[in-house]
Motif scaffolding. Structure first.
Motif, PDB file in Angstrom:
ATOM      1  N   UNK A 132       7.201   0.844  16.096  1.00  0.00           N
ATOM      2  CA  UNK A 132       8.428   0.215  16.776  1.00  0.00           C
ATOM      3  C   UNK A 132       8.877  -0.868  16.151  1.00  0.00           C
ATOM      4  N   UNK A 133       8.223  -1.615  15.302  1.00  0.00           N
ATOM      5  CA  UNK A 133       8.521  -2.955  14.701  1.00  0.00           C
ATOM      6  C   UNK A 133       8.328  -2.805  13.473  1.00  0.00           C
ATOM      7  N   UNK A 134       9.176  -3.755  12.290  1.00  0.00           N
ATOM      8  CA  UNK A 134       9.069  -3.440  10.876  1.00  0.00           C
ATOM      9  C   UNK A 134       7.765  -4.076  10.437  1.00  0.00           C
ATOM     10  N   UNK A 135       6.957  -4.881  11.337  1.00  0.00           N
ATOM     11  CA  UNK A 135       5.697  -5.476  10.978  1.00  0.00           C
ATOM     12  C   UNK A 135       4.498  -4.432  11.198  1.00  0.00           C
ATOM     13  N   UNK A 136       4.877  -3.462  11.758  1.00  0.00           N
ATOM     14  CA  UNK A 136       3.884  -2.105  11.788  1.00  0.00           C
ATOM     15  C   UNK A 136       2.601  -2.675  12.619  1.00  0.00           C
ATOM     16  N   UNK A 137       3.018  -3.714  13.872  1.00  0.00           N
ATOM     17  CA  UNK A 137       1.896  -4.000  14.649  1.00  0.00           C
ATOM     18  C   UNK A 137       1.967  -3.138  16.046  1.00  0.00           C
ATOM     19  N   UNK A 138       1.040  -3.271  16.665  1.00  0.00           N
ATOM     20  CA  UNK A 138       0.955  -2.824  17.982  1.00  0.00           C
ATOM     21  C   UNK A 138       0.333  -1.241  17.845  1.00  0.00           C
ATOM     22  N   UNK A 156       7.759   3.851   9.376  1.00  0.00           N
ATOM     23  CA  UNK A 156       6.647   4.500   8.910  1.00  0.00           C
ATOM     24  C   UNK A 156       5.695   3.447   8.247  1.00  0.00           C
ATOM     25  N   UNK A 157       4.220   3.801   8.625  1.00  0.00           N
ATOM     26  CA  UNK A 157       3.101   3.067   7.726  1.00  0.00           C
ATOM     27  C   UNK A 157       2.533   4.109   6.946  1.00  0.00           C
ATOM     28  N   UNK A 158       2.151   3.411   5.800  1.00  0.00           N
ATOM     29  CA  UNK A 158       1.348   4.457   4.732  1.00  0.00           C
ATOM     30  C   UNK A 158       0.123   3.815   4.363  1.00  0.00           C
ATOM     31  N   UNK A 159      -0.618   4.831   3.797  1.00  0.00           N
ATOM     32  CA  UNK A 159      -1.932   4.410   3.118  1.00  0.00           C
ATOM     33  C   UNK A 159      -1.899   4.894   1.833  1.00  0.00           C
ATOM     34  N   UNK A 160      -2.102   4.049   0.588  1.00  0.00           N
ATOM     35  CA  UNK A 160      -1.890   4.498  -0.445  1.00  0.00           C
ATOM     36  C   UNK A 160      -3.090   5.467  -0.918  1.00  0.00           C
ATOM     37  N   UNK A 161      -3.080   6.597  -1.471  1.00  0.00           N
ATOM     38  CA  UNK A 161      -4.164   7.340  -1.930  1.00  0.00           C
ATOM     39  C   UNK A 161      -4.511   6.822  -3.388  1.00  0.00           C
ATOM     40  N   UNK A 162      -6.075   7.351  -3.303  1.00  0.00           N
ATOM     41  CA  UNK A 162      -7.038   6.846  -4.388  1.00  0.00           C
ATOM     42  C   UNK A 162      -7.331   8.176  -5.169  1.00  0.00           C
ATOM     43  N   UNK A 163      -7.447   8.203  -6.255  1.00  0.00           N
ATOM     44  CA  UNK A 163      -7.569   9.251  -7.470  1.00  0.00           C
ATOM     45  C   UNK A 163      -8.714   8.828  -8.370  1.00  0.00           C
ATOM     46  N   UNK A 164      -9.812   9.806  -8.792  1.00  0.00           N
ATOM     47  CA  UNK A 164     -10.991   9.675  -9.665  1.00  0.00           C
ATOM     48  C   UNK A 164     -10.236   9.881 -10.900  1.00  0.00           C
ATOM     49  N   UNK A 165     -10.822   8.685 -11.718  1.00  0.00           N
ATOM     50  CA  UNK A 165     -10.381   8.681 -13.266  1.00  0.00           C
ATOM     51  C   UNK A 165     -11.543   9.391 -14.075  1.00  0.00           C
TER      52      UNK A 165
END
Length: 206
Positions: A132-138, A156-165
């Protein structure tokens, strides 16, 4: 010749506020044929008052308007109950997806049944919840419960995906890069590759 004298009767009009916590005037003495007397109108959080009517939910005939003024002269020759009309206030939910797909605003009222928040998408990322806040806290927000009020914005909060090279240069060739083959890389990470072809061959494309 004698002339009759008439005095308009007064009737008790009970004002049923239909559960408003700020009650307003409980009853008035209405004079037949005259405008409704002044009265204090009720208040109810998250609802708009729409006047007093002879039936619930704005049914029948209206005698008081929303601002408390008379909307009709009293014409019922009985003690009567009038009922408050209430309309639930509309509130807006705005979804800030922080780079994810666009989600349209949603309108709700205090009476809207509990509903879950939607799940957005974003290329190369995994959704990590609404805040409920732009700092993505709580604490994360997963739903809006029945009885909630007020305009709301969720972020919305996001987690960046990782890929195997993995490098593959074919038989006899070799590849080196800014990251070793088999490394876990974040989405949208730049990689520089250098290929050494097998003897007699050339690197045309990747």
């Amino acid at each position: 010749t004698l002339y009759a004298k008439w005095t308009a009767n007064k009737y008790t009009v009970t004002l049923s506020n239909q559960g408003a916590p700020t009650a307003g005037t409980a009853s008035v003495q209405a004079t037949y044929g005259s405008a409704m007397p002044s009265a204090t109108m009720p208040q109810k959080t998250a609802y708009t008052f729409g006047g007093y009517y002879t039936a619930i939910n704005g049914g029948g005939t209206q005698y008081y308007n929303a601002n408390g003024g008379s909307s009709k002269a009293w014409n019922i020759a009985n003690n009567t109950t009038l009922y408050a009309k209430w309309t639930a206030t509309n509130y807006t939910i705005t979804y800030n997806t922080n780079g994810g797909n666009s989600i349209a605003q949603k309108t709700y009222t205090i009476e809207t049944a509990t509903f879950d928040l939607p799940t957005p998408t974003k290329t190369g990322h995994t959704f990590a919840g609404w805040y409920d806040n732009a700092n993505l806290t709580g604490n994360k927000v997963t739903q809006v419960a029945k009885g909630s009020t007020g305009n709301k914005t969720f972020y919305a909060a996001w987690t960046i995906n990782q890929y195997t090279l993995i490098y593959s240069a074919g038989e006899g060739g070799s590849v080196t890069g800014t990251h070793e083959s088999g490394a876990k890389l974040d989405y949208n990470t730049s990689v520089t590759l250098t290929a050494t072809p097998a003897e007699g061959n050339a690197v045309n494309q990747w």
